[in-house]
Design a protein around this motif. Sequence first.
Motif, PDB file in Angstrom:
ATOM      1  N   ARG A   1       4.213  -2.577  14.293  1.00  0.00           N
ATOM      2  CA  ARG A   1       4.909  -3.198  13.165  1.00  0.00           C
ATOM      3  C   ARG A   1       5.468  -4.561  13.561  1.00  0.00           C
ATOM      4  O   ARG A   1       5.404  -5.513  12.778  1.00  0.00           O
ATOM      5  N   LYS A   2       6.001  -4.684  14.775  1.00  0.00           N
ATOM      6  CA  LYS A   2       6.498  -5.977  15.243  1.00  0.00           C
ATOM      7  C   LYS A   2       5.379  -7.010  15.233  1.00  0.00           C
ATOM      8  O   LYS A   2       5.568  -8.147  14.815  1.00  0.00           O
ATOM      9  N   GLN A   3       4.200  -6.614  15.710  1.00  0.00           N
ATOM     10  CA  GLN A   3       3.065  -7.527  15.725  1.00  0.00           C
ATOM     11  C   GLN A   3       2.627  -7.877  14.303  1.00  0.00           C
ATOM     12  O   GLN A   3       2.246  -9.009  14.028  1.00  0.00           O
TER      13      GLN A   3
ATOM     14  N   ILE B   1       0.842  -1.204   0.000  1.00  0.00           N
ATOM     15  CA  ILE B   1       0.000   0.000   0.000  1.00  0.00           C
ATOM     16  C   ILE B   1       0.868   1.241   0.000  1.00  0.00           C
ATOM     17  O   ILE B   1       0.603   2.210  -0.716  1.00  0.00           O
ATOM     18  N   LEU B   2       1.947   1.211   0.812  1.00  0.00           N
ATOM     19  CA  LEU B   2       2.851   2.363   0.884  1.00  0.00           C
ATOM     20  C   LEU B   2       3.939   2.319  -0.188  1.00  0.00           C
ATOM     21  O   LEU B   2       4.682   3.284  -0.351  1.00  0.00           O
ATOM     22  N   GLY B   3       4.019   1.192  -0.909  1.00  0.00           N
ATOM     23  CA  GLY B   3       5.011   1.079  -1.980  1.00  0.00           C
ATOM     24  C   GLY B   3       6.428   0.939  -1.475  1.00  0.00           C
ATOM     25  O   GLY B   3       7.368   1.445  -2.103  1.00  0.00           O
ATOM     26  N   VAL B   4       6.603   0.256  -0.339  1.00  0.00           N
ATOM     27  CA  VAL B   4       7.933   0.042   0.223  1.00  0.00           C
ATOM     28  C   VAL B   4       8.172  -1.454   0.412  1.00  0.00           C
ATOM     29  O   VAL B   4       7.241  -2.248   0.438  1.00  0.00           O
TER      30      VAL B   4
ATOM     31  N   SER C   1      -0.374   3.829  10.130  1.00  0.00           N
ATOM     32  CA  SER C   1      -0.633   3.700  11.568  1.00  0.00           C
ATOM     33  C   SER C   1      -0.049   2.397  12.107  1.00  0.00           C
ATOM     34  O   SER C   1       0.335   2.315  13.269  1.00  0.00           O
ATOM     35  N   ILE C   2       0.061   1.387  11.269  1.00  0.00           N
ATOM     36  CA  ILE C   2       0.658   0.114  11.680  1.00  0.00           C
ATOM     37  C   ILE C   2       2.169   0.128  11.476  1.00  0.00           C
ATOM     38  O   ILE C   2       2.934  -0.154  12.403  1.00  0.00           O
ATOM     39  N   LEU C   3       2.615   0.462  10.285  1.00  0.00           N
ATOM     40  CA  LEU C   3       4.048   0.387   9.983  1.00  0.00           C
ATOM     41  C   LEU C   3       4.848   1.525  10.609  1.00  0.00           C
ATOM     42  O   LEU C   3       6.052   1.380  10.819  1.00  0.00           O
TER      43      LEU C   3
ATOM     44  N   ALA D   1       7.466   7.657   2.267  1.00  0.00           N
ATOM     45  CA  ALA D   1       6.456   7.088   1.364  1.00  0.00           C
ATOM     46  C   ALA D   1       5.063   7.529   1.792  1.00  0.00           C
ATOM     47  O   ALA D   1       4.237   7.913   0.952  1.00  0.00           O
ATOM     48  N   TYR D   2       4.804   7.487   3.093  1.00  0.00           N
ATOM     49  CA  TYR D   2       3.494   7.904   3.613  1.00  0.00           C
ATOM     50  C   TYR D   2       3.221   9.360   3.260  1.00  0.00           C
ATOM     51  O   TYR D   2       2.147   9.688   2.752  1.00  0.00           O
TER      52      TYR D   2
END
Length: 82
Positions: free
Chosen positions: A57-59, A7-10, A49-51, A22-23
């Motif tokens: 992000r760990k989860q 989604i973020l293209g990374v 919000s997650i990454l 990227a965001y």
Amino acid sequence: MKDYFSILGVEPTASEDEIKRAYRSLAMKHHPDRGGNQSKFQEIQEAYSILGDSEKRKQYDNPMPSGFGQGPNLDDIFQNFG
């Protein structure tokens, strides 16, 4: 599960700075006030919000299998054999 990296293209190995860049780029491009798509913008925000949060992000990177939780208490199991 959504692929927040795509989604973020990374890449999944992207650093926090790469994710933030990227965001910001995508948020500016898709912001509804700038004529962008509201649902795409929300998807980008959700991914960040997650990454963008190290704990989340760990989860995300290491999800627990659903339904397993902490598992059984081994003392309780072995007590039944005594």
